[in-house]
Motif scaffolding. Sequence first.
Motif, PDB file in Angstrom:
ATOM      1  N   PHE A 236      81.683  56.674  55.895  1.00  0.00           N
ATOM      2  CA  PHE A 236      81.960  55.786  57.024  1.00  0.00           C
ATOM      3  C   PHE A 236      81.595  56.479  58.339  1.00  0.00           C
ATOM      4  O   PHE A 236      82.457  56.885  59.098  1.00  0.00           O
ATOM      5  N   PRO A 237      80.292  56.660  58.579  1.00  0.00           N
ATOM      6  CA  PRO A 237      79.874  57.391  59.781  1.00  0.00           C
ATOM      7  C   PRO A 237      80.298  56.656  61.055  1.00  0.00           C
ATOM      8  O   PRO A 237      80.448  55.427  61.047  1.00  0.00           O
ATOM      9  N   PRO A 238      80.511  57.417  62.144  1.00  0.00           N
ATOM     10  CA  PRO A 238      80.963  56.778  63.380  1.00  0.00           C
ATOM     11  C   PRO A 238      79.970  55.752  63.924  1.00  0.00           C
ATOM     12  O   PRO A 238      80.354  54.840  64.653  1.00  0.00           O
ATOM     13  N   THR A 239      78.703  55.878  63.534  1.00  0.00           N
ATOM     14  CA  THR A 239      77.696  54.940  64.042  1.00  0.00           C
ATOM     15  C   THR A 239      77.926  53.517  63.546  1.00  0.00           C
ATOM     16  O   THR A 239      77.365  52.571  64.103  1.00  0.00           O
ATOM     17  N   ARG A 240      78.744  53.350  62.496  1.00  0.00           N
ATOM     18  CA  ARG A 240      79.094  51.987  62.045  1.00  0.00           C
ATOM     19  C   ARG A 240      79.825  51.222  63.145  1.00  0.00           C
ATOM     20  O   ARG A 240      79.952  50.018  63.093  1.00  0.00           O
ATOM     21  N   ASN A 241      80.356  51.968  64.107  1.00  0.00           N
ATOM     22  CA  ASN A 241      81.188  51.364  65.153  1.00  0.00           C
ATOM     23  C   ASN A 241      80.515  51.429  66.525  1.00  0.00           C
ATOM     24  O   ASN A 241      81.186  51.419  67.553  1.00  0.00           O
ATOM     25  N   LEU A 242      79.189  51.494  66.525  1.00  0.00           N
ATOM     26  CA  LEU A 242      78.458  51.704  67.786  1.00  0.00           C
ATOM     27  C   LEU A 242      78.774  50.655  68.841  1.00  0.00           C
ATOM     28  O   LEU A 242      78.869  50.984  70.029  1.00  0.00           O
ATOM     29  N   ASP A 243      78.936  49.398  68.428  1.00  0.00           N
ATOM     30  CA  ASP A 243      79.194  48.354  69.425  1.00  0.00           C
ATOM     31  C   ASP A 243      80.474  48.647  70.207  1.00  0.00           C
ATOM     32  O   ASP A 243      80.541  48.420  71.419  1.00  0.00           O
ATOM     33  N   ALA A 244      81.469  49.207  69.525  1.00  0.00           N
ATOM     34  CA  ALA A 244      82.730  49.535  70.207  1.00  0.00           C
ATOM     35  C   ALA A 244      82.508  50.625  71.257  1.00  0.00           C
ATOM     36  O   ALA A 244      83.008  50.532  72.382  1.00  0.00           O
ATOM     37  N   PHE A 245      81.741  51.651  70.884  1.00  0.00           N
ATOM     38  CA  PHE A 245      81.532  52.763  71.819  1.00  0.00           C
ATOM     39  C   PHE A 245      80.671  52.334  73.005  1.00  0.00           C
ATOM     40  O   PHE A 245      80.888  52.778  74.134  1.00  0.00           O
ATOM     41  N   GLU A 246      79.703  51.471  72.747  1.00  0.00           N
ATOM     42  CA  GLU A 246      78.883  50.983  73.860  1.00  0.00           C
ATOM     43  C   GLU A 246      79.733  50.164  74.825  1.00  0.00           C
ATOM     44  O   GLU A 246      79.615  50.307  76.043  1.00  0.00           O
ATOM     45  N   TYR A 247      80.615  49.339  74.272  1.00  0.00           N
ATOM     46  CA  TYR A 247      81.516  48.544  75.112  1.00  0.00           C
ATOM     47  C   TYR A 247      82.409  49.463  75.960  1.00  0.00           C
ATOM     48  O   TYR A 247      82.564  49.265  77.170  1.00  0.00           O
ATOM     49  N   LEU A 248      82.989  50.496  75.324  1.00  0.00           N
ATOM     50  CA  LEU A 248      83.892  51.402  76.039  1.00  0.00           C
ATOM     51  C   LEU A 248      83.170  52.129  77.168  1.00  0.00           C
ATOM     52  O   LEU A 248      83.711  52.295  78.258  1.00  0.00           O
ATOM     53  N   ARG A 249      81.937  52.552  76.913  1.00  0.00           N
ATOM     54  CA  ARG A 249      81.183  53.244  77.959  1.00  0.00           C
ATOM     55  C   ARG A 249      80.907  52.316  79.132  1.00  0.00           C
ATOM     56  O   ARG A 249      81.004  52.710  80.282  1.00  0.00           O
ATOM     57  N   GLN A 250      80.567  51.062  78.806  1.00  0.00           N
ATOM     58  CA  GLN A 250      80.311  50.092  79.881  1.00  0.00           C
ATOM     59  C   GLN A 250      81.568  49.853  80.713  1.00  0.00           C
ATOM     60  O   GLN A 250      81.486  49.564  81.906  1.00  0.00           O
TER      61      GLN A 250
END
Length: 367
Positions: free
Chosen positions: A190-204
Amino acid sequence: MSKHVETPVTPEAIVTAPKVLLHDHLDGGLRPGTVIDLAEANGYSDLPATDVDALGTWFRDAADSGSLVRYLETFAHTCGVMQDEAALVRVAAECAEDLAADGVVYAEVRYAPELFTERGMELDAIVEAVQAGFREGERRAAAAGRTIRIGTLLCAMRQNARSLEIAELAVRYRDAGVVGFDIAGPEAGFPPTRNLDAFEYLRQQNAHFTIHAGEAFGLPSIWEAIQHCGAERLGHGVRIVDDIKVSADGSVHLGRLASYVRDRRIPLEMCPSSNLQTGAATSIGEHPIGLLTSLRFRVTVNTDNRLMSGCSMSSEMAALVEAFDYGWSDLQWFTINAMKSAFIGFEERLAIINDVIKPGYAKLMGH
């Protein structure tokens, strides 16, 4: 002139030292007696023991199995009794009290709201119950003469597909004491990249986040967490040592990833006792925290799960003192590292460092 005497670095004295905790799971820190009370109140009948001491021992033994999977199984029981508002308020309040009694002055406590929805609680109600509990615990601690501030981290479970929803929840409550986001759960597969949309949202959203990486799984997990997801801190990060070569003559060579982590001062949320239980290290003396500290990575000391590891911030520090002969200046260094790395405002962190941590250690060092 009075003669200033340094206080010996004993386990008792360490309890009085100001400490900062960045990696502590709410559902991993319940008092055994509370687990029993809540199970009774909620009709939860799966507990392996109903005697306080026996239950505490069971949690530690099950967590001591050397397997991350078996370790994670112990949480079925704590989460099982944390399914209503009253339980969440009580657990959070006791968490704040217990940490304050151990000399913790600032803590970031994390939990996954999605684990507490089994009886129909809504995510917002879960967050509000936990926040109410922490505020109550802070008040009780203050009444007992101890000041603690608690910030909350909301975790998404990496094997589930709800990370964007939880990230949005964290941002929604950012002004109500939720200071950041995290992903937790099994690393392998379950690599963290599976959750990329969440991290992009948080950065924005200019929001803070840490990622569990490099505990059970090696360098690729850490690399993805930092370079793909943009993690500000690493939960555990212990496997970064796989990118460090120590030669027979004692010379040390850092690979590119290790150099990057050190150069950028990316905080490592290290949890020594927990790592022994999950097989990430064989003893405190052989735990990579010693090498990483000597190389001056941004190392912080944490509890992870106080119930499962039978530990506290003070016991973790005492174990490091025993293994590596650390003194007050080392413990102050870990503490300031953690406070610098906290997800609250710069001026707030500075105030705790200058008004609480430094004076507290100066007193212990006899300055």
